[in-house]
Each structure stands twice: as structure tokens, then as C-alpha cells.
Design an enzyme around this catalytic site. Sequence first.
Site, PDB file in Angstrom:
ATOM      1  N   GLU A   1      31.622  72.366  66.775  1.00  0.00           N
ATOM      2  CA  GLU A   1      31.383  72.463  68.301  1.00  0.00           C
ATOM      3  C   GLU A   1      32.081  71.142  68.461  1.00  0.00           C
ATOM      4  OE1 GLU A   1      27.472  72.936  67.895  1.00  0.00           O
ATOM      5  OE2 GLU A   1      27.298  74.647  67.536  1.00  0.00           O
TER       6      GLU A   1
ATOM      7  N   ASN B   1      34.552  74.522  62.772  1.00  0.00           N
ATOM      8  CA  ASN B   1      33.958  75.588  63.021  1.00  0.00           C
ATOM      9  C   ASN B   1      33.478  75.733  65.122  1.00  0.00           C
ATOM     10  OD1 ASN B   1      32.162  77.829  62.680  1.00  0.00           O
ATOM     11  ND2 ASN B   1      30.106  76.330  62.391  1.00  0.00           N
TER      12      ASN B   1
ATOM     13  N   HIS C   1      28.446  83.749  68.204  1.00  0.00           N
ATOM     14  CA  HIS C   1      27.114  83.953  68.820  1.00  0.00           C
ATOM     15  C   HIS C   1      27.437  85.520  69.644  1.00  0.00           C
ATOM     16  CE1 HIS C   1      25.066  81.207  65.638  1.00  0.00           C
ATOM     17  NE2 HIS C   1      25.563  80.689  65.817  1.00  0.00           N
TER      18      HIS C   1
ATOM     19  N   GLU D   1      28.944  82.603  61.591  1.00  0.00           N
ATOM     20  CA  GLU D   1      27.661  82.623  62.370  1.00  0.00           C
ATOM     21  C   GLU D   1      27.647  83.813  63.501  1.00  0.00           C
ATOM     22  OE1 GLU D   1      26.109  79.206  64.434  1.00  0.00           O
ATOM     23  OE2 GLU D   1      27.898  77.755  62.715  1.00  0.00           O
TER      24      GLU D   1
ATOM     25  N   ASP E   1      25.522  86.821  64.706  1.00  0.00           N
ATOM     26  CA  ASP E   1      24.679  87.414  65.135  1.00  0.00           C
ATOM     27  C   ASP E   1      25.001  88.067  66.747  1.00  0.00           C
ATOM     28  OD1 ASP E   1      24.281  85.370  67.381  1.00  0.00           O
ATOM     29  OD2 ASP E   1      22.507  84.553  66.310  1.00  0.00           O
TER      30      ASP E   1
HETATM   31  O1  9MR Z   1      19.904  77.926  63.512  1.00  0.00           O
HETATM   32  C1  9MR Z   1      20.137  76.790  63.423  1.00  0.00           C
HETATM   33  C2  9MR Z   1      18.683  76.097  64.355  1.00  0.00           C
HETATM   34  O2  9MR Z   1      17.789  77.133  62.957  1.00  0.00           O
HETATM   35  C3  9MR Z   1      18.746  75.191  64.446  1.00  0.00           C
HETATM   36  O3  9MR Z   1      16.759  74.422  64.500  1.00  0.00           O
HETATM   37  C4  9MR Z   1      19.764  74.533  65.080  1.00  0.00           C
HETATM   38  C5  9MR Z   1      19.522  73.151  66.091  1.00  0.00           C
HETATM   39  O4  9MR Z   1      20.487  72.476  66.063  1.00  0.00           O
HETATM   40  O5  9MR Z   1      21.187  75.195  64.703  1.00  0.00           O
HETATM   41  C6  9MR Z   1      21.259  76.866  64.767  1.00  0.00           C
HETATM   42  O6  9MR Z   1      22.349  76.804  63.809  1.00  0.00           O
HETATM   43  C7  9MR Z   1      23.534  76.272  64.839  1.00  0.00           C
HETATM   44  C8  9MR Z   1      24.457  76.153  63.482  1.00  0.00           C
HETATM   45  O7  9MR Z   1      23.813  74.902  62.694  1.00  0.00           O
HETATM   46  C9  9MR Z   1      25.981  75.674  64.537  1.00  0.00           C
HETATM   47  N1  9MR Z   1      26.389  76.789  65.467  1.00  0.00           N
HETATM   48  C10 9MR Z   1      25.340  77.160  66.284  1.00  0.00           C
HETATM   49  C11 9MR Z   1      23.435  77.500  65.376  1.00  0.00           C
HETATM   50  C12 9MR Z   1      22.509  77.959  66.592  1.00  0.00           C
HETATM   51  O8  9MR Z   1      22.826  77.125  67.596  1.00  0.00           O
END
Ligand code: 9MR
Length: 474
Positions: free
Chosen positions: A151, A192, A228, A256, A258
Site C-alpha cells: 500500500e 501489493n 477488496h 486479498e 473479497d
Molecule cells: O484482515 C486484516 C485485519 O484482521 C487487520 O485488523 C487489519 C489491520 O490493518 O489488516 C487486515 O488485512 C489487511 C491487509 O493486511 C492489507 N490489505 C487490507 C487488508 C484488510 O484491511
Amino acid sequence: MTALVCTALGAVLLPGAAQAADPPLRDLAAAKGVYIGNAVAGGKLSGNAQYAALAGGQFNSLTPENAMKWGSVEATRGSFNWAEADQIVAFAQAHNQQVRGHTLVWHSQNPSWLTNGGFGATELRGILQQHIATEVGRYQGKIYAWDVLNELFNEDGTFRSSPWYGTLGAGFVADSLTWAHQADPAAKLYINDYNVEGLGTKSDALYNLVRSLKAQGAPIDGVGFQAHFVLGQVPSTLQANLQRFADLGVDVAVTELDVRMQTPATEAKLAQQATDYGTVVKACLAVARCKGVTGWDISDADSWVPDVFSGYGAATLYDQNYQPKPAVRAVVTALGGTVSPSNSPSPTASSSVSPSPGPTATATPTTTATSSPPGGTGCTAVYAVPNQWNTGFSGSVTVSCPTGASLSSWHLDWNFTAGQQLTQAWSGVCSQSGAHVSCANAAWNGAVGPGGSVTLGFNGTWSGGNPAPAVALS
Ligand code: 9MR
């Protein structure tokens, strides 16, 4: 068709939902030369049998959802906790799965000692190098691909502010890739991001960065597109965008996936969601350098979405009760699989919501072999086929010992009498020669204590018939 079938546990099996007898996604993906993955948490792999059965049985790639993030592994400076990350890697190895490491350099989920440390450039650079060398080095040879950088961009395509960019400037990107490459030369190194799936300003910024990294000779191997998505909003330019990155000479992957919707879910929304999932898988398959698709969270009960997007949810492949949603059927079809009849939920599918872990099936072959291996008098091996479809099946052999008996290792032998062929095994080491199958315990599960059991899992092919063989335990 609006009828819903309600099961004893209140789960709803929708018309079009996948059936328990559909082939595992991982087999279909492998046959297409791609992987299908999901994000997992260690506590659920060990604490939730339905979750673990889906994670191990349906997917051939796992991404630790949070366990490898900096805040998870080094919450206190110099004090490392690898327990959950190690557990996930061990689970993946036991289930013959690859691991995507996630993530080394991010603006989020960093420990407070790092974000509040007020470090100057020289010290911060050293900290970052050390972090990458330590974590990548620990898992060297065990990680298929690392999301080295996560990101990096704002929506307008400018670099996101972060301790890294603010203190080190944009050079931290190439440096991070170089340090990761030094620690594990075989791992594929990715950048990513989200909202870069279609053509657009942010995606252009990422494209230009990857192009310049390639031109500099930085070790960039791939680009991850998080995906997402909101229901019905898969970008129409997804495939074209994946292709233009691939044309830069890097791999691409959906990392990722969804598809969130306003809850409650309806039949119409789930049908649209199925279309969306199918569209994404087909886009990946259409791009030669697209290596695979990873979903973000096994089931709607596990998803991060409702915590972050109020009123939204139902974003994953499996519902709150770990039952397949119509999107699973769409992924099966997109991967070239054939699905069992959709409008008449079978007893098999309904019974799969019973409290016992994993899919169950009716009328599947089962045999019990009782033998007396040295030291393990009375221990038994039970052969079962929990899941069978038109040309394949998933099988298991559970080795159990009564109280008063135990094993320090185990060996299983059987003959397939109807031409069945083993294609894959986990939680054990198997080989097949002609009709004869021989399996030994894995390094970590040879011991069966008094009153304990271990289970070997495998997939195979069959045609004509699939009778259960007699199993010898020694
Ligand atoms: O799914 C993850 C969640 O459990 C965490 O609390 C969160 C913290 O920022 O991160 C989520 O996963 C993220 C991923 O690491 C990076 N891309 C976005 C995902 C969804 O927020």
C-alpha cells in the site's frame, strides 16, 4: 426458484450454492496451473475444525492474515514472537500448500516503538534492513512470495506518507526489495496494493514505479492486486490492467479478494457476488503471468469487512456456518470444474453442517483395520472417503490408539483394487506403485498417545468404482 433449505443448525443452503461433493478448489486450480489461496489466522487453524478443514482442504496457498506483520512479530524492540507465523507455515507444509508472506514494509500495524521512535535516517534504515533480513531469513526457503511492500500509494497516485517515505525517501522501495532478495534469493518479491485493480490514476502510479524498478534492475518479481471489491463493481479493465503489468515482465496475482455487500445478503446479491468472483478468477486465468487468486478470510464469520465498513459484510466464499456460498460454485466453474446439480440440495450438503468437522458424505466407503504393531496393541486404522465427486475423491486414514496403547511411528499399506490413483497426500508421506499404496507418518505426527489419534489426508482419482481398501497398520 426462491425456496431455501434450512438445516438443523439454521444454515441456509441457497440454490446455486456449491455442494459438499464438488471437487476441491485447490485441485481445480492446480490443474489450471494457478494456485487458489486464502488468508488465515493461527488460532482458528488450531481452534476451529471447520475453518481448518476448509483452509487445508480447499486451498493450496495460505497468507498469514496478521501473523507476519511487524506489530505481530516484534511488538517490543528486539523481542520476537514467531509462534503464530511458525504455526501457519507448519500447517501449510503439512497440507502441501505454499505460503505468501505478508507483509514486510507497511505504514500500518507497526509497533509503537517504531512509529514513535523519532529515528533519524541512518538508524531507521538500519532498523528496516534488520527487520527484513531477520524475518525473510527466518523463513528462507519456506515462502513462495513476499509482499515486501504494501500500500505505497495514495488514491491520487502520490506516495503515501509513512515513516519510510518521510524519513528515507522513495529509495526505501528498491532497498527493501534488495534486502529481501539477499535474505531469500528464491522468494518472489511483490509490491501489493488496493484500488489498483483497474486502469486509473493509482494503478498508473504503481505501473510507473514497477517500470522504473525494472529499469534500475531492482529485484521486483510481482505485483499483488488486493481486490477488496464492492458487489457488482469489479473493474471492467481488470484483465487489461493485469496484462499491462505482466507485460512489464513481472508476475501478477490477486492477493486479498473479497466482495462485500450491504447486509443482509439476499439470493440476488449472492448471485451477483458469484458472478464477481467468477469474473476475477477468469481474468487471472486469461493472463499467462497471473499466478493465482487469494481470498481474504475463509468465511463471513472471519471477515474483517463488518468491523471496518458498517452495514457491509458477507464478502467471502463461505457463510457464517462455513457452508459454501454460490460464489464457490462460480469459482469451481471458472476453474473448469463441473458442479453437482444446483437446485436440489443433497443430503450430503445438508449433513455437512453437522458439528463434526469438514464435509461429510453419505454412502462413502469406510473400512477399519485393527492390527497390533509393536508397542501399539489395539491401535486401529480407519479408512474413509469424506468427499467424492465424478472423477476424484478426498480420503483419510485415522490412526487411533486405545488408552493403554501408543505408537511412536506408524506405517499404512493398502491396495487400491479398482484402479484408484493417489494424487496428493498431507500429514503423512505416501507413494503408490501399481495398486499398492504405502504411507508413513510425517516427521511431526508419528507419535500417537494413549487414547489419541492422528489423521492422514489424501486426494485421488477414480473411475468406475471406488471401493474402500483394507488397510494394514504397522
Ligand atoms: O484482515 C486484516 C485485519 O484482521 C487487520 O485488523 C487489519 C489491520 O490493518 O489488516 C487486515 O488485512 C489487511 C491487509 O493486511 C492489507 N490489505 C487490507 C487488508 C484488510 O484491511
